[in-house]
Every structure is written in structure tokens, then in C-alpha cells.
Design an enzyme around this catalytic site. Structure first.
Site, short mmCIF file in Angstrom:
data_model
loop_
_atom_site.label_atom_id
_atom_site.label_comp_id
_atom_site.label_asym_id
_atom_site.label_seq_id
_atom_site.Cartn_x
_atom_site.Cartn_y
_atom_site.Cartn_z
N GLY A 1 -41.82 -7.60 -24.90
CA GLY A 1 -40.71 -8.38 -24.34
C GLY A 1 -40.97 -9.88 -24.28
O GLY A 1 -40.06 -10.65 -24.02
N TRP B 1 -40.10 -5.72 -29.45
CA TRP B 1 -40.89 -4.49 -29.28
C TRP B 1 -42.38 -4.70 -29.50
O TRP B 1 -43.21 -4.07 -28.85
CB TRP B 1 -40.35 -3.35 -30.13
CG TRP B 1 -40.62 -3.48 -31.61
CD1 TRP B 1 -39.81 -4.06 -32.52
CD2 TRP B 1 -41.77 -3.01 -32.32
NE1 TRP B 1 -40.38 -3.99 -33.76
CE2 TRP B 1 -41.58 -3.36 -33.68
CE3 TRP B 1 -42.95 -2.35 -31.97
CZ2 TRP B 1 -42.51 -3.06 -34.66
CZ3 TRP B 1 -43.89 -2.07 -32.96
CH2 TRP B 1 -43.67 -2.42 -34.29
N GLN C 1 -51.62 -0.78 -35.47
CA GLN C 1 -50.79 0.41 -35.30
C GLN C 1 -50.58 1.08 -36.65
O GLN C 1 -50.40 0.40 -37.66
CB GLN C 1 -49.44 0.01 -34.71
CG GLN C 1 -48.45 1.17 -34.63
CD GLN C 1 -47.28 0.87 -33.72
OE1 GLN C 1 -47.43 0.76 -32.51
NE2 GLN C 1 -46.11 0.72 -34.28
N THR C 2 -50.61 2.39 -36.65
CA THR C 2 -50.27 3.14 -37.86
C THR C 2 -49.12 4.08 -37.52
O THR C 2 -48.94 4.46 -36.36
CB THR C 2 -51.47 3.95 -38.38
OG1 THR C 2 -51.98 4.76 -37.33
CG2 THR C 2 -52.57 3.03 -38.90
N ASN C 3 -48.36 4.43 -38.54
CA ASN C 3 -47.23 5.33 -38.31
C ASN C 3 -46.93 6.07 -39.61
O ASN C 3 -47.24 5.59 -40.70
CB ASN C 3 -46.00 4.53 -37.85
CG ASN C 3 -44.98 5.38 -37.10
OD1 ASN C 3 -45.13 6.60 -36.97
ND2 ASN C 3 -43.93 4.74 -36.61
N ASP D 1 -47.40 3.43 -42.69
CA ASP D 1 -47.52 2.05 -42.20
C ASP D 1 -48.85 1.65 -41.60
O ASP D 1 -49.39 2.40 -40.78
CB ASP D 1 -46.57 1.83 -41.00
CG ASP D 1 -45.13 1.96 -41.33
OD1 ASP D 1 -44.73 1.48 -42.37
OD2 ASP D 1 -44.41 2.55 -40.49
N GLU E 1 -49.60 -1.70 -39.23
CA GLU E 1 -48.95 -2.86 -38.62
C GLU E 1 -49.88 -3.53 -37.61
O GLU E 1 -50.36 -2.86 -36.69
CB GLU E 1 -47.66 -2.43 -37.91
CG GLU E 1 -46.56 -2.05 -38.86
CD GLU E 1 -45.34 -1.50 -38.16
OE1 GLU E 1 -44.22 -1.82 -38.58
OE2 GLU E 1 -45.50 -0.75 -37.19
N GLU F 1 -42.31 6.90 -45.09
CA GLU F 1 -43.00 5.62 -44.94
C GLU F 1 -44.39 5.85 -44.34
O GLU F 1 -44.56 6.71 -43.48
CB GLU F 1 -42.18 4.72 -44.02
CG GLU F 1 -42.59 3.28 -44.04
CD GLU F 1 -41.63 2.39 -43.22
OE1 GLU F 1 -40.43 2.34 -43.53
OE2 GLU F 1 -42.13 1.76 -42.26
N GLY G 1 -41.80 7.95 -35.20
CA GLY G 1 -42.26 8.22 -33.84
C GLY G 1 -43.66 8.80 -33.80
O GLY G 1 -44.02 9.54 -32.90
N ARG G 2 -44.46 8.46 -34.82
CA ARG G 2 -45.82 9.00 -34.89
C ARG G 2 -46.85 7.87 -34.78
O ARG G 2 -47.81 7.81 -35.55
CB ARG G 2 -46.02 9.73 -36.22
CG ARG G 2 -45.16 10.97 -36.38
CD ARG G 2 -45.65 11.79 -37.56
NE ARG G 2 -45.05 13.10 -37.58
CZ ARG G 2 -43.90 13.39 -38.19
NH1 ARG G 2 -43.25 12.45 -38.83
NH2 ARG G 2 -43.43 14.61 -38.15
N GLU G 3 -46.64 6.99 -33.82
CA GLU G 3 -47.52 5.84 -33.72
C GLU G 3 -48.90 6.22 -33.19
O GLU G 3 -49.02 7.03 -32.27
CB GLU G 3 -46.94 4.80 -32.75
CG GLU G 3 -45.63 4.19 -33.18
CD GLU G 3 -44.41 5.02 -32.74
OE1 GLU G 3 -44.59 6.10 -32.14
OE2 GLU G 3 -43.28 4.58 -33.01
#
Ligand SMILES: *[C@@H]1O[C@H](CO)[C@@H](O)[C@H](O)[C@H]1NC(C)=O
Length: 289
Positions: A208, A204, A128-130, A114, A116, A112, A138-140
Site C-alpha cells: 500500500g 500490491w 516471489q515465485t508463482n 514467474d 518477481e 505462466e 494464487g500459488r505464491e
């Protein structure tokens, strides 16, 4: 004098026609949503505008919405123009991404890529990219944008070839994920759908906090449904590595010097978070540069 004035007028009119011509050409060249995409979920929260050349996704308490490409692709330069919700939309995620779905039942691991938008919370707008490859994410990375993405459309793009994945915001490369398979880092290899959605990302994506549903619906708009990609329906995925596809050309194997400068500048000024600084020991690619 009158002659000069006339000439200037003529030039102005000519320029106007050229500009209009370009605008029309772009419009005519752009395909409608239905050509390449279909609704994936939340069909009552999707509206078509401009004869299918713009799509609005909305989210309220009952549902979000998403669409995806009809075909899957194994290389390309994927872009979309996006405008995100212009309200305090903490917890609401607007996303544009490539995702593999096929062959899961045969044990294929998930890939994937991303983009976001994590809503806004009185904070600068955070993108955010991943990258997930071989089931491992886990590569944000998170960037603050240097413009307000709620006001006008900006272009978000992903170049994906055998050598690198580059995330672009407008013309600017903000992130590069290189193919380091030679040192054992896996690299997205599966055919993927092009996808966009708006969804409930609490808790997330909102630290919160709860989504303020009193402000709903939250809407995001999308334009630009042409796809420059190598589709895998009729071809073997290895055909997607052909050097005759422009995005596979040598000049796209790495950033050129001008892009490299822009990339470094963005990293310096706008990078808020990088997984490599946080959990770099878990990811080999972080230990290379
Ligand atoms: C990654 O690079 C290697 C060469 O170093 C190449 O053989 C392989 O096909 C590339 N992987 C992908 C998924 O493009």
C-alpha cells in the site's frame, strides 16, 4: 629453488590463460539480445550495453519497460542473469517469467511461470515465485535471498519439462512444482514466451505504500540471452517432450539427492511465505506432500 619458482610461474601463467579462455569462450558463445529477444514495450526505457550482451530496463513516472523472446517454447531450461535496482524501490517489480499468449482467442487458458522481485523496503530482498496453470494462479511463494541481488548479477532459472518445473537461484533449486496431473492438478502445457520487465507494482507489491519517484529512474540489468528451449514455431509442441532434448532427460525428472538437500536447506532457512500453508485447501498439490 629457482627451478621450482619457474615451474610455479609457468603454472600460474597457464592457469591465467585457461581462465581467460573460459571467460572469452563464454563471451563468444553468448548471443546478443537481438538474436532471441525483442522489445515488448517501453522502448525509450531500454538501453543496450556491451554490444547487446547486456540490457538495462528502467522505470520512471512515465513508463517501465519489457522485452520478450521472439519465439515461443514448450519445454526447456530458461535462465537469465539479473541485477535489480539498488535503491529503495518499494512498489517497483523486476520480473523474469514465461507466459503463454497464443490462442487466447480460441479459449486457451493462461499458463505462466514467474520470478518477481518485490522491491526492497529495508527488508531482506524478497523473491516471489508463482505458477499459473489453466488460468489459475494464487500459488505464491516468497523467499528471502541470502545475498544482495542489487550488487552483482545472479542467475535465475526455470527448468520446465513434462515432469516438473524447478526454480533455480544460481545453482540452487528453491522451488519445485511437480506434474500431478494424475491426481487432477493441471500443469503448464502451453507454449510460452520468455519475458522480462520492470513495472509499477503498487499497491500490491508495496504493502500500500507509494513508489518514491524522487529516486527514479530505477534500473535493472539483464545478461545471458541464449535460450535452451524447445521452440514451437516449426514443430508440434509434442516434439518438445522428446527425450533427446537434454532438459527432458530422466535425470531432470526429479531433483537428485544433492539438489534435494540444497532445496530443503533453502526452504528451512529462506522460505518466508508458502501459499500451501495459507490456502492449501484450495490447491490439491498442497495436500500431496
Ligand atoms: C503431465 O504428466 C502426464 C503423465 O502423468 C503427461 O501425460 C502429460 O503430458 C504431462 N503434462 C505436461 C503438460 O507436460
Amino acid at each position: 629453488m629457482a627451478q621450482l619458482q619457474k615451474q610455479q610461474n609457468f603454472c600460474f601463467v597457464l592457469l591465467l590463460f585457461v581462465a581467460l579462455g573460459i571467460a572469452y569462450a563464454r563471451e563468444a558463445f553468448e548471443v546478443s539480445f537481438q538474436q532471441n529477444y525483442k522489445i515488448a514495450w517501453g522502448k525509450h526505457h531500454i538501453f543496450f550495453l556491451q554490444h547487446g550482451r547486456e540490457v538495462q530496463l528502467s522505470i520512471d513516472k512515465t513508463s517501465g519497460a519489457g522485452f520478450r523472446s521472439k519465439l515461443e517454447y514448450a519445454s526447456g531450461f530458461f535462465q537469465m542473469r539479473i541485477k535489480i535496482p539498488n535503491k529503495d524501490c518499494r512498489g517497483v517489480v523486476t520480473a523474469f517469467y514465461l507466459t503463454s499468449t497464443a490462442y487466447k482467442h480460441l479459449g486457451a487458458k493462461h499458463d505462466e511461470i514467474d520470478f518477481e522481485f518485490l522491491g526492497n523496503n529495508g527488508q531482506p530482498h524478497t523473491l516471489q515465485t508463482n505458477v499459473f496453470t489453466n488460468d489459475e494462479g494464487g500459488r505464491e511463494q516468497r523467499h528471502s535471498l541470502w545475498f544482495d541481488p542489487t550488487i552483482i548479477f545472479h542467475t535465475y532459472g526455470v527448468l520446465w519439462n513434462q515432469h516438473q518445473i524447478v526454480f533455480y537461484v544460481d545453482e540452487i533449486p528453491i522451488r519445485v512444482f511437480k506434474n500431478y496431473s494424475n491426481v487432477g492438478v493441471s500443469f503448464p502445457s502451453q507454449q510460452m514466451h520468455v519475458t522480462a520487465s520492470i513495472w509499477n507494482g503498487e499497491p500490491w507489491a508495496s504493502n500500500g505504500k507509494r513508489i518514491d519517484w524522487k529516486q527514479a529512474p530505477f534500473t535493472a540489468q539483464f545478461q545471458g540471452f541464449n535460450i535452451h528451449g524447445c521452440q514451437t514455431q516449426n514443430y508440434n509442441k509434442h516434439a518438445c517432450y522428446s527425450p533427446y532434448l537434454w532438459w527432458n532427460d530422466k535425470k531432470h525428472w526429479k531433483l537428485n539427492s544433492q539438489q534435494q538437500r540444497a532445496y530443503e536447506d533453502v526452504r528451512k532457512k529462506h522460505l518466508l511465505y508458502d501459499y500451501c500453508s495459507d490456502r492449501g485447501e484450495l490447491h490439491k498439490e498442497c495436500q500431496i506432500n
